[in-house]
Design an enzyme around this catalytic site. Sequence first.
Site, PDB file in Angstrom:
ATOM      1  N   TRP A 267     -20.098  63.911 -22.606  1.00 25.99           N
ATOM      2  CA  TRP A 267     -19.754  64.107 -21.926  1.00 25.99           C
ATOM      3  C   TRP A 267     -18.863  65.832 -21.657  1.00 25.99           C
ATOM      4  O   TRP A 267     -17.764  66.841 -21.618  1.00 25.99           O
ATOM      5  CB  TRP A 267     -17.299  63.570 -22.167  1.00 25.99           C
ATOM      6  CG  TRP A 267     -17.474  62.860 -23.861  1.00 25.99           C
ATOM      7  CD1 TRP A 267     -17.173  64.350 -24.756  1.00 25.99           C
ATOM      8  CD2 TRP A 267     -17.837  62.289 -24.063  1.00 25.99           C
ATOM      9  NE1 TRP A 267     -16.309  63.927 -25.440  1.00 25.99           N
ATOM     10  CE2 TRP A 267     -17.288  62.854 -25.716  1.00 25.99           C
ATOM     11  CE3 TRP A 267     -18.563  61.329 -23.860  1.00 25.99           C
ATOM     12  CZ2 TRP A 267     -17.343  61.486 -26.781  1.00 25.99           C
ATOM     13  CZ3 TRP A 267     -17.962  60.070 -24.882  1.00 25.99           C
ATOM     14  CH2 TRP A 267     -18.293  60.439 -26.690  1.00 25.99           C
TER      15      TRP A 267
ATOM     16  N   GLU B  28     -12.225  60.755 -22.163  1.00 21.86           N
ATOM     17  CA  GLU B  28     -10.701  61.354 -22.933  1.00 21.86           C
ATOM     18  C   GLU B  28      -9.905  59.588 -23.088  1.00 21.86           C
ATOM     19  O   GLU B  28      -9.020  59.286 -24.146  1.00 21.86           O
ATOM     20  CB  GLU B  28      -9.849  61.736 -22.434  1.00 21.86           C
ATOM     21  CG  GLU B  28     -10.773  62.992 -22.660  1.00 21.86           C
ATOM     22  CD  GLU B  28     -10.414  63.755 -24.057  1.00 21.86           C
ATOM     23  OE1 GLU B  28      -9.380  63.420 -24.895  1.00 21.86           O
ATOM     24  OE2 GLU B  28     -11.308  65.295 -24.338  1.00 21.86           O
TER      25      GLU B  28
ATOM     26  N   THR C 217     -10.054  55.650 -30.871  1.00 23.15           N
ATOM     27  CA  THR C 217     -11.497  55.006 -30.574  1.00 23.15           C
ATOM     28  C   THR C 217     -12.036  56.554 -31.539  1.00 23.15           C
ATOM     29  O   THR C 217     -11.903  56.831 -30.781  1.00 23.15           O
ATOM     30  CB  THR C 217     -11.537  54.471 -30.205  1.00 23.15           C
ATOM     31  OG1 THR C 217     -10.657  53.868 -28.635  1.00 23.15           O
ATOM     32  CG2 THR C 217     -12.734  53.522 -30.102  1.00 23.15           C
TER      33      THR C 217
ATOM     34  N   GLY D  28     -10.502  47.163 -26.014  1.00 19.61           N
ATOM     35  CA  GLY D  28      -9.130  47.149 -26.822  1.00 19.61           C
ATOM     36  C   GLY D  28      -7.979  47.680 -25.638  1.00 19.61           C
ATOM     37  O   GLY D  28      -8.032  48.489 -24.514  1.00 19.61           O
ATOM     38  N   TYR D  29      -6.300  47.533 -26.411  1.00 18.37           N
ATOM     39  CA  TYR D  29      -5.491  48.389 -25.294  1.00 18.37           C
ATOM     40  C   TYR D  29      -6.011  48.409 -23.701  1.00 18.37           C
ATOM     41  O   TYR D  29      -6.536  49.624 -23.055  1.00 18.37           O
ATOM     42  CB  TYR D  29      -5.528  49.959 -25.805  1.00 18.37           C
ATOM     43  CG  TYR D  29      -5.545  49.417 -27.640  1.00 18.37           C
ATOM     44  CD1 TYR D  29      -3.908  50.225 -27.332  1.00 18.37           C
ATOM     45  CD2 TYR D  29      -6.169  50.721 -27.798  1.00 18.37           C
ATOM     46  CE1 TYR D  29      -3.605  49.620 -28.729  1.00 18.37           C
ATOM     47  CE2 TYR D  29      -5.405  50.484 -29.456  1.00 18.37           C
ATOM     48  CZ  TYR D  29      -4.509  49.836 -30.003  1.00 18.37           C
ATOM     49  OH  TYR D  29      -4.293  50.220 -31.038  1.00 18.37           O
TER      50      TYR D  29
ATOM     51  N   TYR E  12      -1.483  65.074 -22.802  1.00 16.56           N
ATOM     52  CA  TYR E  12      -2.706  65.458 -23.944  1.00 16.56           C
ATOM     53  C   TYR E  12      -3.415  65.337 -22.645  1.00 16.56           C
ATOM     54  O   TYR E  12      -4.295  66.234 -22.963  1.00 16.56           O
ATOM     55  CB  TYR E  12      -2.547  64.589 -25.079  1.00 16.56           C
ATOM     56  CG  TYR E  12      -4.369  64.745 -25.555  1.00 16.56           C
ATOM     57  CD1 TYR E  12      -4.462  66.066 -26.802  1.00 16.56           C
ATOM     58  CD2 TYR E  12      -4.910  63.782 -25.171  1.00 16.56           C
ATOM     59  CE1 TYR E  12      -6.189  65.497 -26.243  1.00 16.56           C
ATOM     60  CE2 TYR E  12      -6.744  63.948 -25.070  1.00 16.56           C
ATOM     61  CZ  TYR E  12      -6.550  64.996 -26.416  1.00 16.56           C
ATOM     62  OH  TYR E  12      -8.044  64.727 -26.850  1.00 16.56           O
TER      63      TYR E  12
ATOM     64  N   ASP F 127      -3.360  66.336 -29.927  1.00 15.21           N
ATOM     65  CA  ASP F 127      -3.351  64.705 -30.656  1.00 15.21           C
ATOM     66  C   ASP F 127      -3.119  64.942 -32.220  1.00 15.21           C
ATOM     67  O   ASP F 127      -2.983  66.235 -32.685  1.00 15.21           O
ATOM     68  CB  ASP F 127      -4.713  64.204 -30.336  1.00 15.21           C
ATOM     69  CG  ASP F 127      -5.961  65.216 -30.819  1.00 15.21           C
ATOM     70  OD1 ASP F 127      -6.032  66.006 -31.212  1.00 15.21           O
ATOM     71  OD2 ASP F 127      -6.917  64.214 -30.063  1.00 15.21           O
TER      72      ASP F 127
ATOM     73  N   CYS G 283     -11.614  69.595 -41.282  1.00 14.62           N
ATOM     74  CA  CYS G 283     -10.180  69.154 -41.525  1.00 14.62           C
ATOM     75  C   CYS G 283      -9.679  68.281 -41.531  1.00 14.62           C
ATOM     76  O   CYS G 283      -8.548  67.414 -40.750  1.00 14.62           O
ATOM     77  CB  CYS G 283      -9.332  70.093 -40.682  1.00 14.62           C
ATOM     78  SG  CYS G 283      -7.432  70.759 -40.954  1.00 14.62           S
TER      79      CYS G 283
ATOM     80  N   CYS H 176     -14.510  75.659 -43.827  1.00 12.23           N
ATOM     81  CA  CYS H 176     -13.796  76.365 -42.764  1.00 12.23           C
ATOM     82  C   CYS H 176     -13.578  77.238 -41.970  1.00 12.23           C
ATOM     83  O   CYS H 176     -13.463  78.052 -43.050  1.00 12.23           O
ATOM     84  CB  CYS H 176     -12.478  75.651 -43.055  1.00 12.23           C
ATOM     85  SG  CYS H 176     -10.785  75.721 -41.897  1.00 12.23           S
TER      86      CYS H 176
ATOM     87  N   CYS I 109      -5.808  80.224 -43.967  1.00 13.71           N
ATOM     88  CA  CYS I 109      -5.385  79.159 -43.578  1.00 13.71           C
ATOM     89  C   CYS I 109      -3.286  78.947 -44.223  1.00 13.71           C
ATOM     90  O   CYS I 109      -4.120  78.607 -45.400  1.00 13.71           O
ATOM     91  CB  CYS I 109      -6.444  77.785 -44.082  1.00 13.71           C
ATOM     92  SG  CYS I 109      -5.332  76.334 -43.999  1.00 13.71           S
TER      93      CYS I 109
HETATM   94 FE1  SF4 Z   1      -8.240  72.660 -42.738  1.00 14.42          FE
HETATM   95 FE2  SF4 Z   1      -7.099  74.104 -43.450  1.00 14.42          FE
HETATM   96 FE3  SF4 Z   1      -8.805  73.528 -44.767  1.00 14.42          FE
HETATM   97 FE4  SF4 Z   1      -9.683  74.860 -43.336  1.00 14.42          FE
HETATM   98  S1  SF4 Z   1      -9.017  75.695 -44.583  1.00 14.42           S
HETATM   99  S2  SF4 Z   1     -10.258  72.959 -43.362  1.00 14.42           S
HETATM  100  S3  SF4 Z   1      -7.595  74.657 -41.444  1.00 14.42           S
HETATM  101  S4  SF4 Z   1      -6.590  73.506 -44.833  1.00 14.42           S
END
Ligand code: SF4
Length: 378
Positions: A39, A52, A58, A96-97, A135, A153, A214, A224, A230
């Site tokens: 998709w 979506e 799921t 489901g659903y 959403y 979400d 995350c 990350c 963060c």
């Molecule tokens: Fe999540 Fe922050 Fe860790 Fe990145 S640094 S994975 S945004 S908690």
Amino acid sequence: MAQVVNPMRLVQKRGGLNPAELVPLLLAWFRGNARDLPWRRTADPYAIWVSEIMLQQTQVQTVLPYYRKWMEELPTIGSLVKARSSRIHTLWAGLGYYTRVRNMQRAAREIVEKHKSEFPERFDDILALPGIGRYTAGAICSIAFGQPTPILDGNVTRVLTRLFGVGGNPREKKISADLWRLARILVESAAVLKGRSNCSHLNQALMELGALVCTPRQPKCGTCPVNFRCTAYLEGRVGELPELPRRAKTTERRFVAFVIESNGRYFVRQRPNEVVNGHLWEFPNCELSDGRDVGPCVAARAVLGCQPNSLAAALTVKHTITRYRITMEVYRARMTSPGRLRQSMGRWCSLEQLNRLPFPSAHRRVVNWLSRMPENNS
Ligand code: SF4
């Protein structure tokens, strides 16, 4: 007590947590790390809508074969409108659903009638379709039409609460509204950058970051792309956020089901429309409730309206639906006069027919078990 958040202050604090910096980082990460999913190779709003809806509650890996089969058999809105109800339920069986799939067909009919078979582009028109919430409408508008519509979400909620250090229950109205505002600020910042797919990619980057990096447990903060901005990571609060309410305790439920065979045919019944898994087929069964230790013979008499000559334990199917841990004990019931089963209760089907009918996943496992029996493979 809900924590009051000012989204603009959150994006400005630390003098560096600002969308102009975060958005290019997220876009670059998405370009280099996004999974190659079917998709994601299309801008067809119908295909994006199908994906979506299937992805609600799921996992991606579960959805992939369903999505491919669906798009092969029902590649357009027109084909979905014309599809028989039993066909769409069969294609959905196991996800489901099932109200989701019935709503999709209703929505497809509305698109044909009200929008001349063209998938609407306006957010409000998409939101007005059956089974489409804020959403999904935001996802379709941004991914298919490149509009700066936010999405929120479970995955995006986790990323935003951690990135911006948002405490409090994210399902509470006030916190949820703040998170939607943060999501909007980010996608609107993506819209002003050069490039056609930025809104689509920004929203998908948030979803993908939540799915791959995350994660709820053991997030990979070290890799990350936004870790150095963060809030949760810098303040050592990753494990605390999001502050979701405790899950409801799991409840054990026990069912008995009966496989009755006569001349190579099996007795099955269709669930009424208005109940869970409505419209799907199943082997006659009942729940053993109230902790009463009712034996299978008593249950068989209650379900079938007559006493089988013998019952033999066949298999046990265990599965989990939301907070319910379900055990279904399946018995083979022998009856000298199976004709006593009222036709109005169900119908007799060959194994081949069973394989074409939509069953909930627990009962599908019984059909698969029957298919492996030596008597059905000679
Ligand atoms: Fe999540 Fe922050 Fe860790 Fe990145 S640094 S994975 S945004 S908690």
